[in-house]
Design an enzyme around this catalytic site. Structure first.
Site, PDB file in Angstrom:
ATOM      1  N   CYS A 123       0.834  -1.206   0.000  1.00  0.00           N
ATOM      2  CA  CYS A 123       0.000   0.000   0.000  1.00  0.00           C
ATOM      3  C   CYS A 123       0.867   1.253   0.000  1.00  0.00           C
ATOM      4  O   CYS A 123       1.918   1.294   0.621  1.00  0.00           O
ATOM      5  CB  CYS A 123      -0.890   0.031   1.247  1.00  0.00           C
ATOM      6  SG  CYS A 123      -2.110  -1.274   1.348  1.00  0.00           S
ATOM      7  N   ARG A 175       7.394   3.019   5.293  1.00  0.00           N
ATOM      8  CA  ARG A 175       7.375   1.802   6.112  1.00  0.00           C
ATOM      9  C   ARG A 175       8.774   1.198   6.020  1.00  0.00           C
ATOM     10  O   ARG A 175       8.982   0.206   5.342  1.00  0.00           O
ATOM     11  CB  ARG A 175       6.346   0.808   5.585  1.00  0.00           C
ATOM     12  CG  ARG A 175       4.926   1.329   5.602  1.00  0.00           C
ATOM     13  CD  ARG A 175       3.999   0.205   5.261  1.00  0.00           C
ATOM     14  NE  ARG A 175       2.620   0.637   5.300  1.00  0.00           N
ATOM     15  CZ  ARG A 175       1.604  -0.167   5.534  1.00  0.00           C
ATOM     16  NH1 ARG A 175       1.816  -1.433   5.776  1.00  0.00           N
ATOM     17  NH2 ARG A 175       0.372   0.266   5.539  1.00  0.00           N
ATOM     18  N   VAL A 197       4.938  -4.043  14.335  1.00  0.00           N
ATOM     19  CA  VAL A 197       4.407  -5.395  14.151  1.00  0.00           C
ATOM     20  C   VAL A 197       5.343  -6.199  13.251  1.00  0.00           C
ATOM     21  O   VAL A 197       5.744  -7.323  13.570  1.00  0.00           O
ATOM     22  CB  VAL A 197       2.989  -5.353  13.540  1.00  0.00           C
ATOM     23  CG1 VAL A 197       2.499  -6.759  13.202  1.00  0.00           C
ATOM     24  CG2 VAL A 197       2.018  -4.677  14.493  1.00  0.00           C
TER      25      VAL A 197
END
EC number: 2.5.1.7
Length: 420
Positions: free
Chosen positions: A115, A120, A163
């Site tokens: 995405c 990230r 995560v």
């Protein structure tokens, strides 16, 4: 490129069966690289990202078959590179690196895609593997990891809650020599599910689901059968679908204790919610939802992957609500599309102020990422007239058969293929 055509408004009511969690199935599939005997996975969702992962595992020499369950046989891995053409659409492919270097002493993964919602970086993954003794180089768009012998257990304090990096370090540490402790670990249910899977194969992981995870390294992992937990984000999406349409839904094969923050906000919005061991029901009794104010946060806080759906709820609610996004930058790309449908909202930095309107109007809108696309489809269900949602390949990455499930609740939605 496929599109959805949605005719509204519709009050969504009925039952829906929730699929397995994409965000658990992906790390578990990659973690199966560690197993020296065959593995059977049940409740694996049928999604684009899962298909891509299976292709990637096959490329490495893993034998993967899907026949109801997914069977993974990693005994004959003979390739240690995850190439760009398979990685470019999916950032989860970085999870191949830890298991490859842990079991085989080497691995390389093309820098991932996925995405388009802000930075990230893979820095935390790299730092964690280096602390376990891996030598990491970045070369021509690839992250390459090597170690002589086994990785070594370490006490790792993560700079920030992540995560992805928690999963990378945990899966790599399973075969490391000695004990690894991960402090400031992410606490998401999908991390706990990945640890439970690895323990089924013979790993010794404790504390997953808390901010301190301990891994006692073992020499090998065997095989086993494991059921993926239900998808809490899909569950939350269908609960919001009923809330914004003033309807009623029962979600079957759900796991209520993974959704505490979401259920609390839905109750605040006026929803009547009941839960059982594996089901959740929501009933609006025909009432318009009330606007809520929320702030995304790592688990057990409010999940960022439910932010777009609650933006929609606030935009058709009674009153005004504020949503602050603290996890990812650039995650309000659905708001301008909803404004095209008649919504009133103002974005200021990482906060959106939503003013509820009585109704939305159908329009042509474009999906920009996975969860944003879900909010646009739900908006189409409650808007007056016809809504066309373009670029729905995003939604196919994270929702199994969403149009059939919405049709089961009464939605008038159809998929238009690019040649239609």
């Amino acid at each position: 490129m496929d599109k959805f055509r949605v005719q509204g408004p519709t009050c969504l009511s009925g039952e829906v069966t929730i699929s397995g969690a994409k965000n658990a199935a992906l790390p578990i599939l990659f973690a199966a690289i560690l197993a020296e005997e065959p593995v059977e996975l049940t409740n694996v969702p049928k999604l684009k990202d899962i298909d891509t992962t299976i292709k990637l595992l096959n490329r490495l020499g893993t034998k993967v078959e899907r026949n109801g369950s997914v069977f993974v046989d990693a005994r004959h891995i003979n390739e240690f590179c995850a190439p760009y053409e398979l990685v470019k659409t999916m950032r989860a492919s970085i999870w191949a690196l830890g298991p490859l270097v842990a079991r085989f002493g080497r691995g390389q993964v093309s820098l991932p895609g996925g995405c388009a919602i802000g930075a990230r970086p893979v820095d935390l993954h790299i730092t964690g593997l280096e602390q376990l003794g891996a030598e990491i180089t970045l070369d021509e768009g690839y992250v390459k990891a090597r170690v002589d012998g086994r990785l070594k257990g370490a006490h790792i304090v993560m700079d920030k809650v992540s995560v992805g990096a928690t999963i990378t370090i945990m899966t790599a540490a399973v075969l490391a020599e000695g004990k690894t402790i991960i402090e400031n670990a992410a606490r998401e249910p999908e991390i706990e599910d990945t640890a439970n899977f690895l323990n089924t194969l013979g790993a010794k992981i404790s504390g997953a689901g808390t901010d301190s995870i301990t891994i006692e390294g073992v020499e090998r992992l065997g095989g086993g059968t494991y059921q993926i937990l239900p998808d809490r984000i899909e569950t939350g999406t269908f609960l919001v679908a009923a809330a914004v349409s003033r309807g009623r839904v029962v979600c079957r094969n759900a796991k209520p204790d993974t959704l505490d923050a979401v259920l609390a906000k839905l109750r605040e919005a006026g929803a009547d919610i009941e839960t059982g061991e594996d089901w959740i029901s929501l009933d609006m009794h025909g009432k318009r939802p009330k606007a809520v104010t929320l702030r995304t946060a790592p688990h057990p806080g409010f999940p960022t992957d439910m932010q777009a759906q609650f933006s929609l709820l606030n935009l058709v609610a009674d009153g005004a609500g504020m949503i602050t996004e603290t996890i990812f930058e650039n995650r309000f790309m659905h708001i301008p599309e909803l404004i095209r449908m008649g919504a009133h909202a103002e974005i200021e930095s990482n906060t959106v102020l939503c003013h509820g309107v009585d109704k939305l109007s159908g329009a042509q809108v474009m999906a920009t990422d996975l969860r944003a696309s879900a909010s646009l489809v739900l908006a189409g269900c409650i808007a007056e007239g016809t809504t066309i949602v373009d670029r729905i390949y995003h939604i196919d990455r994270g929702y199994e058969n969403i149009e059939a499930k919405l049709q089961g609740l009464g939605a008038k939605i159809e998929r238009l293929h690019s040649n239609d």
